[in-house]
Scaffold this active site. Structure first.
Site: not given
Ligand code: F6R
Length: 612
Positions: A2, A27, A77, A103-104, A485, A489, A492, A508, A607
């Site tokens: 949010c 975000r 959100w 927010n929260g 990772e 990517k 996502e 395995h 985000k």
């Molecule tokens: C993946 C991504 C998320 C963040 C995770 C932690 O591309 O962006 O998996 O890495 O939500 O976020 P931070 O690093 O902001 O604590």
């Protein structure tokens, strides 16, 4: 997650608010809304809409906005209640005299709602926020600040709120606990937002609100106090370093692509002033007072989420290799609930790009409550995690807007490399070894640049594979977290199922999945386990799998085994993740674009995940 924007001043508030909301779009959100304090009628006009901010703008055009110089806005959100027009913020009281963005999470909202309903309050949405609007109304006796404070004292949970009232058209009241709010000051106007990017087009003078702060904003003034006390606090504004160009696309189609291409520069920014060639070590002033604690630690525990967790796995290998200190890596969401073993000699490192991730923040607090020294590796300066840790290392990667994290990951690995070298020089590394590592780290940004500008085969590989439904990512040693990772990517932003695995584990279980329809991306660099990974590739080929290898330039053998090869420059094995991830970021990006998807705003993702 949010987003909040508030404005009071002399400009047309709707324009300022909508512009701010657009800067928060990255975000992630599913609905948005605005409340304006209307100049002529003295009423509050609220419009809310599920969908994109464009839909909200269209709705305002249809409804002719009133003239207004103060208002609040929100991108939601969904957590409590589905994303629709009614559940969108702002929320109001029974008589449209009070409007609030939040927010929260209000954890005790059910009991408050029952209590208020018993007193005759009428609720229209399923949200926890609407309860807070009615609670403020319940306490309101012509003094808005007093009512907000009384309401907040009854609330359990987290909040960043901004409140307006038609009885007080010349003020915004804001409060924070656990959800960030930043206030911006300019001539004859004040701004407030959950994220500085929403206001830096207007001012670089900002004040980060602290937990339990209540701020009353008029166009020329700010009054700061605490929820539990009326005593005023001196507001301290600082100059923010973020620039507008950093949060704009700068000619790229997407923020994600821009951020991938920024990596040579962001990595240089992480290194700058920290490579100490004279002593063959890394200089990390932010944690110098905790160096001894780290060196004497019985264990280092690193905790983080998502991409930051992947970087932490690489951090573990780096620290253990150069220091011999045992390191554990835990998901922050698990760490908190498993009663972790913390001794006086345990040092906890929390890693977060945003510095606002709720699970990571909760893990930090849990570690502190058990007496651990807690250090941070953070990107956002002044964020909650940066403030609550005892000391830390900023990654200095610059604002990351793309939801899929790219430059923050490589900067985190770089920060870990610096930390491991700094500690290692006091443990297992000689001057010559330290210097050779520092010299190599200095070359890394240039090597990343080489990969980014290499006319390699990524485009044609993506053309061949973008319609596939499943991918396997394999790596070993330092590059196993890179496989995780790379897979994350792809998941996502392209919504393709992808799994990351340690290459040798494949036999395995996952080997059962291998056929010509499941591309396997294998990181096969000329390192200590090269021969082993070549055997893993042969196992896949024997089952008619399609192999894309990430290999070192000059590796001739691999061409005859893999179907496609992407070459990257050589570096020391322990730094190779910073290079091997680059093609995987580009592959995820290009595949998502070929599938026609919204790369910067992938579905369901936010985000910064500020709810647990
Ligand atoms: C993946 C991504 C998320 C963040 C995770 C932690 O591309 O962006 O998996 O890495 O939500 O976020 P931070 O690093 O902001 O604590």
């Amino acid at each position: 997650m949010c987003g909040i924007v508030g404005y009071i001043g002399v400009k047309d508030s709707l324009n300022v608010l909508i512009d701010g909301l657009k800067r928060l779009e990255y975000r992630g959100y599913d609905s948005s809304g605005v409340s304006l304090l209307c100049k002529e009628t003295g009423n509050i006009k609220t419009i809310k809409k599920a969908g994109k901010i464009k839909d909200l703008e269209d709705e305002f055009k249809k409804n002719k906005p009133c003239k207004s110089h103060a208002g609040i806005a929100h991108t939601r959100w969904a957590t409590h209640g589905e994303p629709n027009d009614v559940n969108a913020h702002p929320h109001g009281d029974c008589f449209n005299k009070i409007s609030i963005v939040h927010n929260g999470i209000i954890e005790n909202y059910r009991s408050l709602k029952n209590y208020l309903a018993g007193k005759g309050h009428k609720f229209v949405s399923e949200t926890d926020t609407e309860v807070l609007a009615h609670l403020i109304e319940h306490f309101y006796r012509k003094d808005l600040i007093d009512a907000v404070k009384k309401a907040l004292l009854r609330v359990e949970g987290t909040y960043g709120i901004v409140v307006i009232s038609s009885d007080h058209p010349d003020m915004l009241v804001a409060a924070r606990k656990g959800s960030p709010l930043v206030i911006g000051r300019s001539d004859n106007e004040m701004f407030i937002a959950s994220d500085a990017s929403a206001i830096i087009a207007h001012t670089n003078q900002v004040l980060y609100m602290q937990d339990e702060d209540v701020a009353v904003l008029t166009k020329n003034d700010i009054e700061l106090s605490k929820v539990e006390s009326a005593k005023s606090i001196d507001p301290e504004f600082v100059e923010i370093e973020m620039t507008l160009s950093q949060i704009e696309k700068g000619g790229y189609d997407h923020f994600m692509l821009k951020e991938i291409f920024e990596q040579p520069e962001s990595l240089r920014d992480t290194e700058v002033g920290r490579l100490d060639k004279e002593n063959g070590t890394a200089r990390l002033n932010g944690i110098k007072d905790y160096f001894k604690k780290l060196l004497d630690a019985d264990r280092i525990v690193i905790t983080a989420c998502g991409t930051s967790w992947h970087a932490s796995l690489i951090g573990k290998s780096l620290i253990e290799t150069y220091t011999g200190i045992p390191v554990e890596v835990d998901y922050a969401s698990e760490f908190r609930y498993r009663n972790p073993i913390i001794t006086e000699r345990t040092v906890v490192i929390v890693v977060s790009q945003s510095g606002e991730t709720a699970d990571t923040l909760a893990a930090l607090r849990e570690a502190k409550s058990k007496g651990a020294s807690v250090l941070g590796i953070c990107n956002v300066v002044g964020s909650s995690i940066a403030r609550e840790t005892d000391a830390g290392i900023y990654t200095h990667a610059g604002p990351e807007i793309g939801v899929a994290s790219t430059k923050a990951f490589t900067a985190q690995v770089m920060a870990f490399a610096l930390l491991a070298i700094g500690l290692g020089r006091k443990k297992l590394l000689s001057f010559e070894q330290g210097l050779s590592l520092i010299n190599e780290l200095e070359k890394i940004p240039g090597k990343v640049n080489e990969i980014l500008h290499d006319k390699n085969k990524i485009e044609s590989i993506c053309r061949k594979t973008y319609k596939k439904k499943n991918f396997l990512y394999l790596g070993r040693g330092f590059n196993f977290p890179v496989a995780l990772e790379g897979a994350l990517k792809l998941k996502e932003i392209s919504y393709i199922h992808a799994e990351g695995y340690p290459a040798a584990e494949m036999k395995h279980g996952p080997i059962a999945l291998i056929d010509e329809n499941m591309p396997a991306l294998v990181i096969a660099l000329k390192d200590s386990i090269y021969e082993k990974i070549i055997s893993n590739i042969k196992e896949i080929k024997a089952r008619k799998g399609y192999v894309i290898a990430i290999a070192n330039k000059g590796d001739k053998e691999i061409k005859d085994i893999a179907d496609d090869v992407i070459y990257i420059p050589e570096t020391k094995e322990e730094f190779s993740p910073i290079l091997s991830i680059i093609p995987l970021q580009l592959i995820a990006y290009k595949i998502a674009v070929m599938r026609g998807l919204d790369v910067d705003m992938p579905r369901n993702l936010a985000k910064s995940v500020t709810v647990e």
